[in-house]
Design a protein around this motif. Structure first.
Motif, PDB file in Angstrom:
ATOM      1  N   THR A 144       0.825  -1.207   0.000  1.00  0.00           N
ATOM      2  CA  THR A 144       0.000   0.000   0.000  1.00  0.00           C
ATOM      3  C   THR A 144       0.859   1.257   0.000  1.00  0.00           C
ATOM      4  N   ILE A 145       1.951   1.243   0.786  1.00  0.00           N
ATOM      5  CA  ILE A 145       2.898   2.372   0.817  1.00  0.00           C
ATOM      6  C   ILE A 145       3.511   2.577  -0.564  1.00  0.00           C
ATOM      7  N   ASN A 146       3.952   1.486  -1.185  1.00  0.00           N
ATOM      8  CA  ASN A 146       4.562   1.577  -2.512  1.00  0.00           C
ATOM      9  C   ASN A 146       3.621   2.244  -3.515  1.00  0.00           C
ATOM     10  N   LYS A 147       2.359   1.872  -3.468  1.00  0.00           N
ATOM     11  CA  LYS A 147       1.376   2.416  -4.410  1.00  0.00           C
ATOM     12  C   LYS A 147       1.045   3.867  -4.107  1.00  0.00           C
ATOM     13  N   ALA A 148       0.859   4.185  -2.822  1.00  0.00           N
ATOM     14  CA  ALA A 148       0.452   5.541  -2.446  1.00  0.00           C
ATOM     15  C   ALA A 148       1.543   6.567  -2.697  1.00  0.00           C
ATOM     16  N   PHE A 149       2.819   6.163  -2.526  1.00  0.00           N
ATOM     17  CA  PHE A 149       3.935   7.107  -2.647  1.00  0.00           C
ATOM     18  C   PHE A 149       4.775   6.870  -3.910  1.00  0.00           C
ATOM     19  N   ALA A 150       4.364   5.931  -4.751  1.00  0.00           N
ATOM     20  CA  ALA A 150       5.086   5.633  -6.001  1.00  0.00           C
ATOM     21  C   ALA A 150       6.546   5.263  -5.743  1.00  0.00           C
ATOM     22  N   VAL A 151       6.772   4.460  -4.705  1.00  0.00           N
ATOM     23  CA  VAL A 151       8.116   3.997  -4.379  1.00  0.00           C
ATOM     24  C   VAL A 151       8.175   2.481  -4.542  1.00  0.00           C
ATOM     25  N   ASN A 152       9.340   1.901  -4.301  1.00  0.00           N
ATOM     26  CA  ASN A 152       9.533   0.459  -4.378  1.00  0.00           C
ATOM     27  C   ASN A 152      10.507   0.079  -3.264  1.00  0.00           C
ATOM     28  N   LEU A 153       9.975  -0.157  -2.077  1.00  0.00           N
ATOM     29  CA  LEU A 153      10.825  -0.397  -0.917  1.00  0.00           C
ATOM     30  C   LEU A 153      11.602  -1.702  -1.049  1.00  0.00           C
ATOM     31  N   LYS A 154      12.897  -1.603  -0.771  1.00  0.00           N
ATOM     32  CA  LYS A 154      13.780  -2.760  -0.813  1.00  0.00           C
ATOM     33  C   LYS A 154      14.668  -2.779   0.431  1.00  0.00           C
ATOM     34  N   THR A 155      15.321  -3.912   0.647  1.00  0.00           N
ATOM     35  CA  THR A 155      16.326  -4.020   1.702  1.00  0.00           C
ATOM     36  C   THR A 155      17.622  -4.490   1.071  1.00  0.00           C
ATOM     37  N   ALA A 156      18.728  -4.206   1.748  1.00  0.00           N
ATOM     38  CA  ALA A 156      20.039  -4.626   1.262  1.00  0.00           C
ATOM     39  C   ALA A 156      21.023  -4.583   2.427  1.00  0.00           C
ATOM     40  N   ARG A 157      22.196  -5.151   2.200  1.00  0.00           N
ATOM     41  CA  ARG A 157      23.292  -5.031   3.160  1.00  0.00           C
ATOM     42  C   ARG A 157      24.194  -3.916   2.679  1.00  0.00           C
ATOM     43  N   TYR A 158      24.423  -2.942   3.538  1.00  0.00           N
ATOM     44  CA  TYR A 158      25.239  -1.777   3.193  1.00  0.00           C
ATOM     45  C   TYR A 158      26.331  -1.643   4.243  1.00  0.00           C
ATOM     46  N   HIS A 159      27.571  -1.942   3.865  1.00  0.00           N
ATOM     47  CA  HIS A 159      28.693  -1.949   4.800  1.00  0.00           C
ATOM     48  C   HIS A 159      28.380  -2.802   6.026  1.00  0.00           C
ATOM     49  N   GLY A 160      27.793  -3.970   5.773  1.00  0.00           N
ATOM     50  CA  GLY A 160      27.523  -4.916   6.845  1.00  0.00           C
ATOM     51  C   GLY A 160      26.229  -4.681   7.601  1.00  0.00           C
ATOM     52  N   LYS A 161      25.508  -3.601   7.280  1.00  0.00           N
ATOM     53  CA  LYS A 161      24.270  -3.270   7.986  1.00  0.00           C
ATOM     54  C   LYS A 161      23.077  -3.440   7.068  1.00  0.00           C
ATOM     55  N   LYS A 162      21.994  -4.028   7.607  1.00  0.00           N
ATOM     56  CA  LYS A 162      20.782  -4.175   6.821  1.00  0.00           C
ATOM     57  C   LYS A 162      20.038  -2.855   6.790  1.00  0.00           C
ATOM     58  N   ILE A 163      19.713  -2.385   5.590  1.00  0.00           N
ATOM     59  CA  ILE A 163      19.031  -1.109   5.448  1.00  0.00           C
ATOM     60  C   ILE A 163      17.791  -1.255   4.575  1.00  0.00           C
ATOM     61  N   GLN A 164      16.918  -0.279   4.653  1.00  0.00           N
ATOM     62  CA  GLN A 164      15.744  -0.179   3.789  1.00  0.00           C
ATOM     63  C   GLN A 164      15.889   1.071   2.933  1.00  0.00           C
ATOM     64  N   PHE A 165      15.436   1.014   1.680  1.00  0.00           N
ATOM     65  CA  PHE A 165      15.589   2.172   0.796  1.00  0.00           C
ATOM     66  C   PHE A 165      14.637   2.026  -0.377  1.00  0.00           C
ATOM     67  N   SER A 166      14.620   3.022  -1.228  1.00  0.00           N
ATOM     68  CA  SER A 166      13.864   2.968  -2.471  1.00  0.00           C
ATOM     69  C   SER A 166      14.652   3.666  -3.563  1.00  0.00           C
ATOM     70  N   LYS A 167      14.687   3.085  -4.739  1.00  0.00           N
ATOM     71  CA  LYS A 167      15.371   3.714  -5.852  1.00  0.00           C
ATOM     72  C   LYS A 167      14.635   4.975  -6.267  1.00  0.00           C
ATOM     73  N   GLN A 168      13.296   4.947  -6.166  1.00  0.00           N
ATOM     74  CA  GLN A 168      12.486   6.094  -6.533  1.00  0.00           C
ATOM     75  C   GLN A 168      12.224   6.970  -5.309  1.00  0.00           C
ATOM     76  N   ALA A 169      12.231   8.274  -5.532  1.00  0.00           N
ATOM     77  CA  ALA A 169      11.832   9.196  -4.467  1.00  0.00           C
ATOM     78  C   ALA A 169      10.313   9.182  -4.370  1.00  0.00           C
ATOM     79  N   PRO A 170       9.755   9.473  -3.183  1.00  0.00           N
ATOM     80  CA  PRO A 170       8.298   9.516  -3.054  1.00  0.00           C
ATOM     81  C   PRO A 170       7.691  10.553  -3.996  1.00  0.00           C
ATOM     82  N   ARG A 171       6.541  10.234  -4.555  1.00  0.00           N
ATOM     83  CA  ARG A 171       5.826  11.180  -5.404  1.00  0.00           C
ATOM     84  C   ARG A 171       4.358  11.208  -4.987  1.00  0.00           C
ATOM     85  N   LEU A 172       3.798  12.397  -5.003  1.00  0.00           N
ATOM     86  CA  LEU A 172       2.405  12.606  -4.626  1.00  0.00           C
ATOM     87  C   LEU A 172       1.769  13.605  -5.579  1.00  0.00           C
TER      88      LEU A 172
END
Length: 254
Positions: free
Chosen positions: A135-163
């Motif tokens: 629902t968040i992805n659709k409402a804000f036009a994002v695509n939430l993902k997770t990854a390991r970044y310098h050993g730490k698990k993070i959440q991010f989106s390639k797209q910036a939120p749009r409204l």
């Protein structure tokens, strides 16, 4: 009623009235958010966040009368000011600087119509939005993902939120798309790189900026006080001594 201290802010002034955009096709505009994927390097194990996972975002709204807000924030923390410790309640803050109840109500209705929980803070500057990732992805036009970044698990989106433009107008930023905080060191590699102190970073500039010059001229040099400095980068002791030597202060301590 619980008091709320004011914080000096550089947010842009902006209160814009807008109509109800529910069910209305509108052009999407980008809303500010920190650290999209394009700013991150060396990501590993990238994968989409589970669609049914629940996440929260903070919608930060634009304050009004930012110049007056900055002046009052300084005054309530200045001992010789008539406004010293004259803190505002959240409701008083909204009346002077926050977005109107009408604005926050329209925003919460917009997000609730998109199957998200939306709760506005009493100060008129924050709305907490909560819902499933799909629902968040659709409402804000994002695509939430997770990854390991310098050993730490993070959440991010390639797209910036749009409204839709009319919805985005009173919004300063969307916080929570990523949980990553990046700190940048301002230290130099060696004392030799600092040939002289600039007026921008000198101790006298600091005293003037925080209205503390009268303390130094009255002989209050901080004797008996200990000050800790938190640094996000390694600062060589030689660089510290070089700084104080250039400032004309005697070297003390280790």
């Amino acid at each position: 009623m619980k008091k709320m201290g004011l914080i000096v802010t550089s947010l842009v002034v902006g209160l814009v009235c807008f109509g109800d955009t529910q069910g209305q096709a509108a052009k999407l505009v980008t809303v500010a958010t920190p650290y999209r994927q394009s700013r991150l390097q060396h990501l590993h194990h990238v994968k989409k966040v589970a669609k049914k996972k629940t996440v929260s975002l903070d919608i930060v709204l634009k304050p009004r009368q930012t110049k007056t807000l900055s002046q009052l924030a300084l005054a309530v923390n200045t001992t010789d000011s008539q406004s010293f410790k004259g803190y505002l309640t959240p409701q008083q803050f909204r009346a002077k600087f926050g977005q109107s109840s009408a604005t926050t109500s329209r925003l919460t209705r917009y997000f609730r119509a998109r199957h998200l929980q939306a709760t506005a803070a009493n100060n008129g500057l924050l709305i907490r939005v909560k819902g499933r990732v799909a629902t968040i992805n659709k409402a804000f036009a994002v695509n939430l993902k997770t990854a390991r970044y310098h050993g730490k698990k993070i959440q991010f989106s390639k797209q910036a939120p749009r409204l839709p433009k009319q919805v985005a107008q009173p919004i300063r930023a969307v916080v929570g798309v990523t949980n990553l905080m990046i700190a940048k060191s301002l230290t130099t590699k060696s004392p030799a790189q600092v040939k002289h102190l600039t007026a921008k970073r000198s101790p006298t500039k600091f005293l003037k900026q925080y209205h503390a010059s009268n303390l130094a001229t009255s002989g209050q040099q901080g004797a008996g006080q200990t000050v800790g400095i938190i640094s996000f980068g390694h600062v060589p002791m030689a660089a510290i001594k070089h700084f104080w030597r250039q400032a004309g202060y005697p070297q003390r301590g280790a």
